[in-house]
Design a protein around this motif. Structure first.
Motif, PDB file in Angstrom:
ATOM      1  N   VAL A  11       8.514  -8.101   7.944  1.00  0.00           N
ATOM      2  CA  VAL A  11       7.534  -7.882   9.018  1.00  0.00           C
ATOM      3  C   VAL A  11       7.878  -6.617   9.796  1.00  0.00           C
ATOM      4  N   SER A  12       9.143  -6.416  10.119  1.00  0.00           N
ATOM      5  CA  SER A  12       9.508  -5.223  10.890  1.00  0.00           C
ATOM      6  C   SER A  12       9.239  -3.945  10.097  1.00  0.00           C
ATOM      7  N   LEU A  13       9.491  -3.956   8.795  1.00  0.00           N
ATOM      8  CA  LEU A  13       9.215  -2.769   7.987  1.00  0.00           C
ATOM      9  C   LEU A  13       7.718  -2.510   7.874  1.00  0.00           C
ATOM     10  N   PHE A  14       6.923  -3.556   7.720  1.00  0.00           N
ATOM     11  CA  PHE A  14       5.467  -3.381   7.698  1.00  0.00           C
ATOM     12  C   PHE A  14       4.997  -2.798   9.018  1.00  0.00           C
ATOM     13  N   ARG A  15       5.493  -3.329  10.113  1.00  0.00           N
ATOM     14  CA  ARG A  15       5.010  -2.908  11.429  1.00  0.00           C
ATOM     15  C   ARG A  15       5.466  -1.505  11.806  1.00  0.00           C
ATOM     16  N   GLU A  16       6.483  -0.985  11.135  1.00  0.00           N
ATOM     17  CA  GLU A  16       6.889   0.401  11.365  1.00  0.00           C
ATOM     18  C   GLU A  16       5.845   1.383  10.855  1.00  0.00           C
ATOM     19  N   SER A  17       5.055   0.948   9.871  1.00  0.00           N
ATOM     20  CA  SER A  17       4.016   1.794   9.300  1.00  0.00           C
ATOM     21  C   SER A  17       2.779   1.777  10.197  1.00  0.00           C
ATOM     22  N   GLU A  18       2.214   2.929  10.416  1.00  0.00           N
ATOM     23  CA  GLU A  18       1.029   3.046  11.269  1.00  0.00           C
ATOM     24  C   GLU A  18      -0.120   2.154  10.777  1.00  0.00           C
ATOM     25  N   ASN A  19      -0.238   2.006   9.469  1.00  0.00           N
ATOM     26  CA  ASN A  19      -1.311   1.190   8.887  1.00  0.00           C
ATOM     27  C   ASN A  19      -1.187  -0.291   9.218  1.00  0.00           C
ATOM     28  N   PHE A  20       0.003  -0.726   9.577  1.00  0.00           N
ATOM     29  CA  PHE A  20       0.263  -2.156   9.743  1.00  0.00           C
ATOM     30  C   PHE A  20       0.719  -2.549  11.142  1.00  0.00           C
ATOM     31  N   LYS A  21       0.667  -1.647  12.093  1.00  0.00           N
ATOM     32  CA  LYS A  21       1.206  -1.932  13.436  1.00  0.00           C
ATOM     33  C   LYS A  21       0.685  -3.231  14.037  1.00  0.00           C
ATOM     34  N   VAL A  40       3.486   0.723  -2.405  1.00  0.00           N
ATOM     35  CA  VAL A  40       4.690   1.051  -3.173  1.00  0.00           C
ATOM     36  C   VAL A  40       5.776   1.616  -2.252  1.00  0.00           C
ATOM     37  N   GLY A  41       5.378   2.441  -1.300  1.00  0.00           N
ATOM     38  CA  GLY A  41       6.347   2.963  -0.340  1.00  0.00           C
ATOM     39  C   GLY A  41       7.012   1.853   0.451  1.00  0.00           C
ATOM     40  N   LEU A  42       6.221   0.888   0.876  1.00  0.00           N
ATOM     41  CA  LEU A  42       6.788  -0.259   1.598  1.00  0.00           C
ATOM     42  C   LEU A  42       7.681  -1.093   0.696  1.00  0.00           C
ATOM     43  N   ALA A  63      -1.749  -9.663  -1.234  1.00  0.00           N
ATOM     44  CA  ALA A  63      -2.534  -8.862  -0.286  1.00  0.00           C
ATOM     45  C   ALA A  63      -2.210  -9.128   1.175  1.00  0.00           C
ATOM     46  N   THR A  64      -1.190  -9.945   1.439  1.00  0.00           N
ATOM     47  CA  THR A  64      -0.832 -10.217   2.834  1.00  0.00           C
ATOM     48  C   THR A  64       0.674 -10.118   3.014  1.00  0.00           C
ATOM     49  N   VAL A  65       1.083  -9.910   4.234  1.00  0.00           N
ATOM     50  CA  VAL A  65       2.503  -9.854   4.554  1.00  0.00           C
ATOM     51  C   VAL A  65       3.151 -11.202   4.220  1.00  0.00           C
ATOM     52  N   ASN A  66       2.504 -12.290   4.557  1.00  0.00           N
ATOM     53  CA  ASN A  66       3.078 -13.612   4.266  1.00  0.00           C
ATOM     54  C   ASN A  66       3.262 -13.845   2.773  1.00  0.00           C
ATOM     55  N   GLN A  67       2.360 -13.315   1.953  1.00  0.00           N
ATOM     56  CA  GLN A  67       2.527 -13.458   0.506  1.00  0.00           C
ATOM     57  C   GLN A  67       3.758 -12.682   0.036  1.00  0.00           C
TER      58      GLN A  67
END
Length: 92
Positions: A11-21, A40-42, A63-67
């Motif tokens: 979750v923290s890595l996803f939220r670091e990305s502007e697309n996923f804040k 792929v970058g994530l 297609a989701t962070v939880n997945q």
């Protein structure tokens, strides 16, 4: 490492990305216009942090962070307890 630690890292890595804040953990990020290159970058960053790898084509179907959390937790459990994987394959 436990499930909560894996989830917190992802979750923290996803939220670091502007697309996923501000993304909800069950939101379909493809519906939000996120590209496969971003994914792929994530993946690379998550796998460097966790030390766990999953095939890219498998993650592209999620297609989701939880997945992602579920996939990495399952892979971690397989690595920690290979007998668990063998038992689940027998039940399939």
């Amino acid at each position: 490492m436990n499930q909560d630690e894996i989830k917190n890292i992802i979750v923290s890595l996803f939220r670091e990305s502007e697309n996923f804040k501000n993304i909800e953990l069950d939101s379909d990020y493809y519906d939000l216009g996120v590209s496969s290159l971003t994914i792929v970058g994530l993946q690379i960053r998550v796998e460097e942090k966790l030390g766990i790898t999953i095939e890219t084509r498998g993650l592209m179907g999620l297609a989701t962070v939880n997945q992602w959390v579920d996939a990495y937790v399952e892979k971690f459990q397989e690595l920690v307890d290979p007998a668990q994987k063998d038992a689940s394959e027998c039940l399939s």
